[in-house]
Design a protein around this motif. Structure first.
Motif, PDB file in Angstrom:
ATOM      1  N   ARG A  64      21.319  51.761  42.579  1.00 15.95           N
ATOM      2  CA  ARG A  64      21.074  53.908  43.689  1.00 15.95           C
ATOM      3  C   ARG A  64      22.497  54.464  42.552  1.00 15.95           C
ATOM      4  O   ARG A  64      23.940  54.003  43.234  1.00 15.95           O
ATOM      5  N   ALA A  65      22.136  55.279  42.156  1.00 15.68           N
ATOM      6  CA  ALA A  65      23.668  56.121  41.289  1.00 15.68           C
ATOM      7  C   ALA A  65      23.507  57.352  42.502  1.00 15.68           C
ATOM      8  O   ALA A  65      23.292  57.862  43.783  1.00 15.68           O
ATOM      9  N   THR A  66      24.788  57.373  42.749  1.00 20.21           N
ATOM     10  CA  THR A  66      25.348  58.553  43.551  1.00 20.21           C
ATOM     11  C   THR A  66      26.008  59.628  42.682  1.00 20.21           C
ATOM     12  O   THR A  66      27.206  59.718  42.046  1.00 20.21           O
ATOM     13  N   PRO A  67      25.789  60.834  43.638  1.00 20.45           N
ATOM     14  CA  PRO A  67      25.873  62.127  43.039  1.00 20.45           C
ATOM     15  C   PRO A  67      27.546  61.822  42.457  1.00 20.45           C
ATOM     16  O   PRO A  67      27.929  61.265  43.837  1.00 20.45           O
ATOM     17  N   GLY A  68      28.209  62.912  41.412  1.00 25.37           N
ATOM     18  CA  GLY A  68      29.431  62.618  41.565  1.00 25.37           C
ATOM     19  C   GLY A  68      29.830  61.638  40.627  1.00 25.37           C
ATOM     20  O   GLY A  68      31.204  60.994  40.194  1.00 25.37           O
ATOM     21  N   TRP A  69      29.405  60.158  41.105  1.00 23.86           N
ATOM     22  CA  TRP A  69      29.998  59.529  39.921  1.00 23.86           C
ATOM     23  C   TRP A  69      28.967  58.442  38.482  1.00 23.86           C
ATOM     24  O   TRP A  69      28.146  59.554  38.184  1.00 23.86           O
ATOM     25  N   PRO A  70      30.171  58.481  37.799  1.00 20.61           N
ATOM     26  CA  PRO A  70      29.180  58.238  36.286  1.00 20.61           C
ATOM     27  C   PRO A  70      27.826  57.187  36.842  1.00 20.61           C
ATOM     28  O   PRO A  70      28.007  56.752  37.645  1.00 20.61           O
ATOM     29  N   PRO A  71      27.138  57.251  36.093  1.00 22.69           N
ATOM     30  CA  PRO A  71      25.509  55.998  36.200  1.00 22.69           C
ATOM     31  C   PRO A  71      26.246  55.074  35.731  1.00 22.69           C
ATOM     32  O   PRO A  71      27.384  54.513  35.753  1.00 22.69           O
ATOM     33  N   ILE A  72      25.386  54.143  36.458  1.00 26.67           N
ATOM     34  CA  ILE A  72      25.075  52.746  36.454  1.00 26.67           C
ATOM     35  C   ILE A  72      24.391  52.088  35.333  1.00 26.67           C
ATOM     36  O   ILE A  72      23.290  52.129  35.319  1.00 26.67           O
ATOM     37  N   ALA A  73      25.232  50.939  34.897  1.00 25.93           N
ATOM     38  CA  ALA A  73      24.417  50.244  33.519  1.00 25.93           C
ATOM     39  C   ALA A  73      23.897  49.305  34.454  1.00 25.93           C
ATOM     40  O   ALA A  73      23.812  48.654  35.143  1.00 25.93           O
ATOM     41  N   VAL A  74      22.582  48.920  34.336  1.00 28.17           N
ATOM     42  CA  VAL A  74      21.462  48.298  34.928  1.00 28.17           C
ATOM     43  C   VAL A  74      21.302  46.829  34.135  1.00 28.17           C
ATOM     44  O   VAL A  74      21.156  46.399  32.524  1.00 28.17           O
ATOM     45  N   PRO A  75      22.070  45.571  34.966  1.00 32.96           N
ATOM     46  CA  PRO A  75      22.169  44.938  33.968  1.00 32.96           C
ATOM     47  C   PRO A  75      21.395  43.557  33.826  1.00 32.96           C
ATOM     48  O   PRO A  75      19.778  43.942  34.347  1.00 32.96           O
ATOM     49  N   GLY A  76      21.295  43.009  32.137  1.00 34.19           N
ATOM     50  CA  GLY A  76      20.335  42.756  31.638  1.00 34.19           C
ATOM     51  C   GLY A  76      19.189  43.496  30.916  1.00 34.19           C
ATOM     52  O   GLY A  76      18.227  43.243  29.919  1.00 34.19           O
ATOM     53  N   GLN A  77      19.353  44.959  31.485  1.00 38.69           N
ATOM     54  CA  GLN A  77      19.300  46.328  30.181  1.00 38.69           C
ATOM     55  C   GLN A  77      20.154  46.030  29.539  1.00 38.69           C
ATOM     56  O   GLN A  77      20.128  47.808  29.743  1.00 38.69           O
ATOM     57  N   PRO A  78      20.034  46.268  27.910  1.00 41.85           N
ATOM     58  CA  PRO A  78      21.657  47.101  27.406  1.00 41.85           C
ATOM     59  C   PRO A  78      21.261  48.517  27.422  1.00 41.85           C
ATOM     60  O   PRO A  78      19.485  48.348  26.447  1.00 41.85           O
ATOM     61  N   GLY A  79      21.871  49.355  27.112  1.00 40.55           N
ATOM     62  CA  GLY A  79      21.926  50.860  26.954  1.00 40.55           C
ATOM     63  C   GLY A  79      20.820  51.995  28.317  1.00 40.55           C
ATOM     64  O   GLY A  79      21.074  52.824  28.204  1.00 40.55           O
ATOM     65  N   ARG A  80      20.256  50.909  29.322  1.00 41.26           N
ATOM     66  CA  ARG A  80      19.606  51.906  30.541  1.00 41.26           C
ATOM     67  C   ARG A  80      21.083  51.717  31.518  1.00 41.26           C
ATOM     68  O   ARG A  80      21.662  50.806  32.232  1.00 41.26           O
ATOM     69  N   TYR A  81      20.473  52.992  31.936  1.00 34.72           N
ATOM     70  CA  TYR A  81      21.606  53.668  32.917  1.00 34.72           C
ATOM     71  C   TYR A  81      20.953  54.302  34.446  1.00 34.72           C
ATOM     72  O   TYR A  81      19.639  54.948  33.723  1.00 34.72           O
ATOM     73  N   LEU A  82      20.796  54.333  35.164  1.00 34.74           N
ATOM     74  CA  LEU A  82      20.713  55.047  36.366  1.00 34.74           C
ATOM     75  C   LEU A  82      21.506  55.737  36.691  1.00 34.74           C
ATOM     76  O   LEU A  82      22.421  56.479  36.754  1.00 34.74           O
ATOM     77  N   HIS A  83      21.353  57.186  36.983  1.00 31.45           N
ATOM     78  CA  HIS A  83      21.572  58.358  36.829  1.00 31.45           C
ATOM     79  C   HIS A  83      20.925  59.213  37.951  1.00 31.45           C
ATOM     80  O   HIS A  83      20.065  58.827  38.483  1.00 31.45           O
ATOM     81  N   PRO A  84      22.045  59.614  38.830  1.00 22.86           N
ATOM     82  CA  PRO A  84      21.445  60.221  40.732  1.00 22.86           C
ATOM     83  C   PRO A  84      20.235  60.898  40.128  1.00 22.86           C
ATOM     84  O   PRO A  84      19.881  61.992  39.186  1.00 22.86           O
ATOM     85  N   SER A  85      19.299  60.873  41.156  1.00 24.14           N
ATOM     86  CA  SER A  85      18.518  61.816  41.087  1.00 24.14           C
ATOM     87  C   SER A  85      18.391  63.317  41.476  1.00 24.14           C
ATOM     88  O   SER A  85      19.469  63.441  41.779  1.00 24.14           O
ATOM     89  N   ARG A  86      18.157  64.013  40.537  1.00 20.42           N
ATOM     90  CA  ARG A  86      18.025  65.357  41.331  1.00 20.42           C
ATOM     91  C   ARG A  86      18.102  65.922  42.487  1.00 20.42           C
ATOM     92  O   ARG A  86      18.645  66.712  43.337  1.00 20.42           O
ATOM     93  N   GLN A  87      17.211  65.084  43.657  1.00 22.65           N
ATOM     94  CA  GLN A  87      17.115  65.288  45.509  1.00 22.65           C
ATOM     95  C   GLN A  87      18.321  64.749  45.662  1.00 22.65           C
ATOM     96  O   GLN A  87      18.742  65.906  46.151  1.00 22.65           O
ATOM     97  N   LEU A  88      18.947  63.863  44.959  1.00 19.74           N
ATOM     98  CA  LEU A  88      20.226  63.179  46.087  1.00 19.74           C
ATOM     99  C   LEU A  88      21.339  64.507  45.399  1.00 19.74           C
ATOM    100  O   LEU A  88      22.219  64.503  46.059  1.00 19.74           O
ATOM    101  N   ALA A  89      21.253  64.424  44.288  1.00 18.70           N
ATOM    102  CA  ALA A  89      22.157  66.137  43.458  1.00 18.70           C
ATOM    103  C   ALA A  89      22.342  67.203  44.715  1.00 18.70           C
ATOM    104  O   ALA A  89      23.541  67.890  45.284  1.00 18.70           O
ATOM    105  N   ALA A  90      21.407  67.798  44.668  1.00 17.67           N
ATOM    106  CA  ALA A  90      21.082  69.169  45.895  1.00 17.67           C
ATOM    107  C   ALA A  90      21.721  68.889  47.057  1.00 17.67           C
ATOM    108  O   ALA A  90      21.932  70.086  47.976  1.00 17.67           O
ATOM    109  N   ALA A  91      21.084  67.893  47.390  1.00 17.23           N
ATOM    110  CA  ALA A  91      21.869  67.545  49.087  1.00 17.23           C
ATOM    111  C   ALA A  91      22.524  67.242  49.074  1.00 17.23           C
ATOM    112  O   ALA A  91      23.772  67.762  49.081  1.00 17.23           O
TER     113      ALA A  91
END
Length: 145
Positions: A118-145
């Motif tokens: 799970r990506a955390t607001p305020g932190w950089p995106p997380i690279a998804v292991p085994g899937q080059p070029g795919r990153y997890l970004h914090p959802s907008r709902q988490l960012a608003a909280a």
């Protein structure tokens, strides 16, 4: 000089005298196959007998000393007799303390589901292991909280 010291000095002198002028001086242990192969007049046979007698004399003196210590101070005798075993136990205890227990080993064998990223607001995106070029970004709902 004690009589034991005098006997030791005499034995060392005898072996040194026997070795005088010898090209090779390796004294096999008394009664060993190598000792039995030596010619009967070989001075190394005599040296081996003297060395065996010296070893026995030291062994007997040590037994006598320990027997006397046991009679005079059983606590000191016990401490001396068990010192080597205690040192080995301390060494082994240190090794055992660093080992994992059976419960820890069994727990490590249990299959656990993979951790959900799970990506955390305020932190950089997380690279998804085994899937080059795919990153997890914090959802907008988490960012608003």
């Amino acid at each position: 000089m004690h009589s034991a010291d005098a006997a030791t000095a005499w034995a060392e002198h005898q072996v040194t005298t026997l070795a005088d002028g010898a090209r090779e001086w390796t004294v096999p242990a008394y009664g060993s196959p190598a000792w039995n192969r030596l010619p009967p007049s070989d001075p190394r046979r005599f040296a081996a007998v003297i060395e065996a007698a010296e070893h026995w004399s030291r062994h007997a003196a040590e037994e006598e000393r320990l027997d006397q210590l046991a009679d005079e101070d059983p606590t000191a005798w016990y401490a001396e007799i068990t010192a080597e075993a205690n040192a080995a136990a301390r060494h082994l205890a240190g090794r055992l303390a660093r080992m994992r227990t059976q419960a820890e080993l069994e727990s490590a064998r249990i299959h656990r589901p993979p951790h959900r990223l799970r990506a955390t607001p305020g932190w950089p995106p997380i690279a998804v292991p085994g899937q080059p070029g795919r990153y997890l970004h914090p959802s907008r709902q988490l960012a608003a909280a």
